[in-house]
Design a protein around this motif. Structure first.
Motif, PDB file in Angstrom:
ATOM      1  N   THR A 131       0.847  -1.184   0.000  1.00  0.00           N
ATOM      2  CA  THR A 131       0.000   0.000   0.000  1.00  0.00           C
ATOM      3  C   THR A 131       0.888   1.240   0.000  1.00  0.00           C
ATOM      4  N   GLN A 132       0.272   2.417  -0.054  1.00  0.00           N
ATOM      5  CA  GLN A 132       1.042   3.659  -0.054  1.00  0.00           C
ATOM      6  C   GLN A 132       1.810   3.799   1.249  1.00  0.00           C
ATOM      7  N   PHE A 133       2.937   4.489   1.198  1.00  0.00           N
ATOM      8  CA  PHE A 133       3.789   4.623   2.374  1.00  0.00           C
ATOM      9  C   PHE A 133       3.300   5.742   3.298  1.00  0.00           C
ATOM     10  N   HIS A 134       3.521   5.560   4.611  1.00  0.00           N
ATOM     11  CA  HIS A 134       3.266   6.645   5.566  1.00  0.00           C
ATOM     12  C   HIS A 134       3.924   7.939   5.101  1.00  0.00           C
ATOM     13  N   GLU A 135       5.152   7.790   4.613  1.00  0.00           N
ATOM     14  CA  GLU A 135       5.971   8.963   4.287  1.00  0.00           C
ATOM     15  C   GLU A 135       5.404   9.786   3.138  1.00  0.00           C
ATOM     16  N   PHE A 136       4.421   9.266   2.397  1.00  0.00           N
ATOM     17  CA  PHE A 136       3.871   9.991   1.260  1.00  0.00           C
ATOM     18  C   PHE A 136       2.541  10.670   1.549  1.00  0.00           C
ATOM     19  N   VAL A 137       2.069  10.593   2.802  1.00  0.00           N
ATOM     20  CA  VAL A 137       0.795  11.245   3.128  1.00  0.00           C
ATOM     21  C   VAL A 137       0.888  12.754   2.925  1.00  0.00           C
ATOM     22  N   SER A 138       2.057  13.320   3.176  1.00  0.00           N
ATOM     23  CA  SER A 138       2.223  14.763   2.951  1.00  0.00           C
ATOM     24  C   SER A 138       2.042  15.106   1.477  1.00  0.00           C
ATOM     25  N   MET A 139       2.512  14.240   0.577  1.00  0.00           N
ATOM     26  CA  MET A 139       2.353  14.458  -0.864  1.00  0.00           C
ATOM     27  C   MET A 139       0.881  14.367  -1.262  1.00  0.00           C
ATOM     28  N   ILE A 140       0.156  13.434  -0.646  1.00  0.00           N
ATOM     29  CA  ILE A 140      -1.280  13.313  -0.910  1.00  0.00           C
ATOM     30  C   ILE A 140      -1.989  14.597  -0.492  1.00  0.00           C
ATOM     31  N   ALA A 141      -1.616  15.138   0.666  1.00  0.00           N
ATOM     32  CA  ALA A 141      -2.216  16.392   1.125  1.00  0.00           C
ATOM     33  C   ALA A 141      -1.927  17.519   0.146  1.00  0.00           C
ATOM     34  N   ASP A 142      -0.690  17.623  -0.298  1.00  0.00           N
ATOM     35  CA  ASP A 142      -0.330  18.702  -1.225  1.00  0.00           C
ATOM     36  C   ASP A 142      -1.074  18.569  -2.552  1.00  0.00           C
ATOM     37  N   ALA A 143      -1.265  17.324  -3.015  1.00  0.00           N
ATOM     38  CA  ALA A 143      -1.941  17.112  -4.294  1.00  0.00           C
ATOM     39  C   ALA A 143      -3.398  17.555  -4.245  1.00  0.00           C
TER      40      ALA A 143
END
Length: 240
Positions: A131-143
Motif C-alpha cells: 500500500t502507499q507509504f506513511h511517508e507519502f501522506v504529505s504528498m497526498i495532502a499537497d496534491a
C-alpha cells in the motif's frame, strides 16, 4: 549472498541496503548516481555479475502517463535481460496493491505492465505489492490542496511504513522465489481524509481537510477496496 538493490539510493532502497548489510549480505546499491541506467542498460551487466538476487525498488522520474509506462516497461525488460545473462536466481520487485483495479491512473497501468513483464521474463521472481507509504501522506495532502483547503477522498486507506516494506523485502531475499505475489499493508484502516487530517494536526499545519468521496486518488476512481489489502496479506508493525 550478493544482493543488488536497483534504486538503492531511494527511500526504500537505502533502508533495505542497511538491513541486508546488517544481515551479512553483500548489499550493492545501484542507481544513475553509481553509473547504472535501467533505461539504456548501461552498467547493468557489470553490476549483476555474481549477483544471487536483484531487488527492484526504482521509481519513475516523471509521472506522465506515457513517460511512466515507458520507464517501467523498458526498465523491467532491461533488468530481465541482464539477469538472464548474469544467471541471477531471484528477482524481487516492489509494486502497488490492487494496481489493476485503478485503470484510470497511468501510474497504476504502468505498474501492471511492469508486473506482466516480470512474470513472463523467465527469471524466478517474487513481487511485493505494498500500500502507499506513511511517508507519502504529505504528498497526498499537497496534491489535494487548493488555497487553504485540502480535498481528500473518504475511501478506506491502509498506509504502511517504508521501514516495514524494506523489512519484508529483506526477509524475502533469504527465501526461495515464490513466482507469485505477496501483499503488504499497514496495521490501520481509516478514510484517507482521516489520515491526512491526522498528519496535518501532528505537523501543526492549519489547512482544512474537506472529506470528499468523489475526490479520487491521483486521477483514479477509488472505493474502500482500492487502497487496502485483502485476506492473507502481510501487515506491517508500525502504526501511522
Amino acid at each position: 549472498m550478493k544482493v543488488v538493490v536497483v534504486g538503492g539510493s531511494g527511500l526504500i532502497g537505502r533502508k533495505l541496503v542497511g538491513l541486508l548489510a546488517a544481515g551479512g549480505h553483500e548489499a550493492v546499491p545501484v542507481s544513475k548516481s553509481t553509473g547504472v541506467d535501467v533505461i539504456t542498460g548501461e552498467g547493468l551487466a557489470e553490476a549483476f555479475r555474481g549477483a544471487d538476487v536483484v531487488v527492484d525498488v526504482t521509481n519513475a522520474p516523471s509521472w506522465g502517463d506515457d513517460e511512466v509506462l515507458a520507464f517501467f516497461s523498458t526498465s523491467a525488460r532491461n533488468l530481465a535481460a541482464a539477469e538472464q545473462q548474469a544467471g541471477v536466481r531471484h528477482h524481487l520487485a516492489l509494486t502497488i496493491v490492487n494496481a489493476e483495479t485503478m485503470p484510470d491512473s497511468g501510474y497504476m497501468r504502468a505498474k501492471v505492465a511492469q508486473e506482466r513483464i516480470i512474470i513472463e521474463s523467465g527469471v524466478p521472481y517474487t513481487i511485493v505489492r505494498a500500500t502507499q507509504f506513511h511517508e507519502f501522506v504529505s504528498m497526498i495532502a499537497d496534491a489535494g490542496t487548493s488555497g487553504d483547503e485540502v480535498r481528500v477522498t473518504t475511501a478506506a486507506f491502509q498506509p504502511v511504513a517504508a521501514g516495514d516494506v524494506a523489512a519484508l523485502l529483506a526477509e524475502l531475499v533469504d527465501q526461495p522465489p515464490l513466482n507469485g505475489i505477496v501483499n503488504l499493508g499497514g496495521p490501520e484502516v481509516q478514510p484517507m481524509s482521516t489520515f491526512v487530517q491526522r498528519f496535518l494536526e501532528a505537523t501543526g499545519d492549519t489547512r482544512t481537510v474537506i472529506p470528499d468521496a468523489a475526490a479520487g486518488y491521483f486521477g483514479a476512481k477509488v472505493d474502500d477496496s482500492s487502497l487496502t489489502t485483502r485476506d492473507g496479506a502481510r501487515i506491517g508493525a508500525t502504526a501511522f
